[in-house]
Design an enzyme around this catalytic site. Structure first.
Site, short mmCIF file in Angstrom:
data_model
loop_
_atom_site.label_atom_id
_atom_site.label_comp_id
_atom_site.label_asym_id
_atom_site.label_seq_id
_atom_site.Cartn_x
_atom_site.Cartn_y
_atom_site.Cartn_z
N GLY A 197 63.73 34.78 72.11
CA GLY A 197 64.47 35.73 71.28
C GLY A 197 64.96 36.94 72.06
N GLY A 217 63.12 28.97 74.24
CA GLY A 217 61.86 28.24 74.35
C GLY A 217 62.05 26.74 74.50
N ARG A 225 53.27 31.75 80.91
CA ARG A 225 53.35 33.18 80.61
C ARG A 225 52.22 33.98 81.25
NH1 ARG A 225 55.72 33.32 74.43
NH2 ARG A 225 57.88 33.40 75.07
N LYS A 254 70.11 26.89 66.10
CA LYS A 254 70.25 28.15 65.39
C LYS A 254 71.62 28.81 65.56
CE LYS A 254 66.54 29.21 67.65
NZ LYS A 254 65.40 29.87 68.27
P1 ADP Z 1 66.05 27.28 72.13
O1 ADP Z 1 64.60 27.30 71.71
O2 ADP Z 1 66.23 26.74 73.51
O3 ADP Z 1 66.72 28.60 71.91
P2 ADP Z 1 66.86 26.21 69.58
O4 ADP Z 1 65.55 26.57 69.02
O5 ADP Z 1 68.07 26.93 69.08
O6 ADP Z 1 66.82 26.24 71.19
O7 ADP Z 1 67.17 24.68 69.31
C1 ADP Z 1 66.29 23.65 69.65
C2 ADP Z 1 66.23 22.61 68.60
O8 ADP Z 1 67.54 22.16 68.29
C3 ADP Z 1 65.47 21.39 69.02
O9 ADP Z 1 64.32 21.27 68.21
C4 ADP Z 1 66.43 20.23 68.80
O10 ADP Z 1 65.83 19.10 68.24
C5 ADP Z 1 67.44 20.83 67.87
N1 ADP Z 1 68.74 20.15 67.94
C6 ADP Z 1 69.56 20.04 68.99
N2 ADP Z 1 70.64 19.32 68.70
C7 ADP Z 1 70.53 18.96 67.40
C8 ADP Z 1 71.33 18.19 66.48
N3 ADP Z 1 72.48 17.65 66.88
N4 ADP Z 1 70.88 18.06 65.23
C9 ADP Z 1 69.73 18.60 64.84
N5 ADP Z 1 68.92 19.33 65.64
C10 ADP Z 1 69.32 19.51 66.91
MG MG Z 2 63.68 27.15 69.78
#
Ligand code: ADP
Ligand code: MG
Length: 393
Positions: A373, A350, A36, A197
């Site tokens: 976000g 992230g 960043r 999420k």
């Molecule tokens: P990003 O930060 O890329 O937007 P998220 O925060 O939504 O992504 O999701 C990331 C998290 O989702 C990771 O910590 C990962 O461990 C979790 N995750 C992915 N697949 C699963 C699953 N099948 N069950 C539980 N957690 C999961």
């Molecule tokens: Mg995340």
């Protein structure tokens, strides 16, 4: 871009307040990851070349409106100084007499970094008086903090009321690349969504269903969709309150002619632990006491095949619990497929960006968004307050 940028305004000799997103991971006062800071350099270097007086401001962590020693900006200033190859003066606050006095003595091309703006509770309240105090420090306001643009805070929104307000180069780049996805992407356009999420991302799916040719859903969020298809997902992460919404998304995809791909097999384990027993099973064979933690081998083949012919791919959310090696294969395979794609590849979120870096293919991705976000809200089609506050072209 519809908003003015630093190229559209004369900055030479002016005091320029630049909102940057230096919210970076620190470990024991050391900068562990400086992406960043690096991505803010084009704007800072341009302002140095243009002989502006550069006053940088950022938040760091969640100090909850009070001074918190572990969230001081000093390590950031040191790293920035190394990267710029010039002195960066770090101040003890972001408003007040001492700050004003230092700014008064600045020479053209000088760079100062103010203290963490979230040490003041007025920041997150978008307090008008505080915004005016910030504005009083400068002649021009530049917002280069795309990662904070979805927040209407004093340093991202309020301050822009009182100064000529323009976008920096990072902000411009993010808006151009993400904006093109929503307005005129090259087809075939494939979106791949995953992560944990569902609530945060369901609106992204809804908005992208109008734009994409193929929608791929994996990771934790796909369990909710598998449930909506009538499968038993055992102890998997699932958002029960969103099952009906997932059902309507499935039929909406059908009526819009969007190809929707969901996992056909998953890697399961009784617990989310690196040494847990694991199996690769079809989605109709998840035992009640087990949980899906990654997409399975057949699903990897299905998803990566769909990515091969894409001209544009946007990816948000890992395909599994990629932090644990046994459940990282699906995410790694998607990262590799993105890297091999001849199309434009964009990664947001992230954890997704971290996964791409971990897979060692960051250099082969067209654009990795600095805003988790913010990029999600943008892809939902929402207006970002930090962008709206800037001057129109
Ligand atoms: P990003 O930060 O890329 O937007 P998220 O925060 O939504 O992504 O999701 C990331 C998290 O989702 C990771 O910590 C990962 O461990 C979790 N995750 C992915 N697949 C699963 C699953 N099948 N069950 C539980 N957690 C999961
Ligand atoms: Mg995340």
């Amino acid at each position: 871009m519809a908003k003015k940028t630093i190229r559209d305004i004369d900055v030479s000799g002016k005091r320029v307040l630049v909102r940057v997103d230096f919210n970076i991971p620190l470990d024991n006062g050391q900068v562990t990851e400086d992406n960043r800071i690096v991505t803010a350099l084009p704007t800072i270097n341009y302002l140095i070349e243009q002989k502006a007086k550069i006053i940088l401001i950022s938040h760091l962590g969640r100090p909850k409106g009070q001074v918190d020693e572990k969230y001081r900006m000093d390590p950031v200033a040191r790293r920035l100084s190394e990267l710029l190859g010039k002195e960066v003066v770090k101040l003890g606050d972001c408003v007040g007499d001492e700050v004003r006095a230092t700014i008064e003595k600045m020479q053209a091309g000088d760079v100062i970094l103010l203290e963490n703006v979230r040490f003041h509770p007025e920041e997150e309240k978008n307090d008008e008086k505080f915004a005016r105090q910030l504005a009083d420090l400068a002649d021009i306001y530049v917002n280069d903090a795309f990662g904070a643009a979805h927040r209407a805070h004093a340093s991202t929104d309020g301050v822009a009321e009182f100064l000529p307000a323009v976008a920096g180069f990072l902000m411009e780049k993010e808006l151009d690349i993400l904006g093109r996805l929503l307005t005129h992407p090259e087809h075939p356009f494939v979106a791949i969504l995953g992560g944990a999420k569902v609530t945060d991302k369901i609106a992204v799916i809804a908005n992208l269903l109008d734009k994409v040719d193929t929608m791929i859903i994996g990771g934790g969020m796909s369990n909710t969709f598998l449930k909506a298809q009538g499968y038993d997902v055992g102890k998997s992460l699932v958002d029960i309150s969103k099952v009906d919404l997932a059902k309507s998304m499935i039929s909406e995809a059908k009526s819009k002619g969007v190809r929707l791909l969901l996992p056909v097999d998953v890697v399961i384990a009784p617990v989310a632990a690196p040494d847990a027993e694991q199996k690769n099973v079809p989605v109709d064979r998840i035992p009640p006491e087990w949980m899906a933690l990654d997409i399975g081998a057949d699903t990897v083949a299905l998803f990566t095949e769909a990515l091969k012919t894409a001209s544009t791919i946007v990816w948000n959310g890992p395909m599994g619990v990629f932090e644990m090696a046994p459940f990282a294969k699906g995410t790694e395979a998607i990262a590799d497929a993105m890297a091999e794609s001849k199309g434009a590849t964009i990664v947001g979120g992230g954890d997704s960006v971290a996964a791409v870096i971990k897979a060692g293919v960051a250099g082969k991705i067209t654009h990795m968004s600095t805003g988790g976000g913010a990029s999600l809200e943008f892809l939902e089609g929402r207006k970002l307050p930090g962008v709206e506050a800037l001057m129109d072209k």
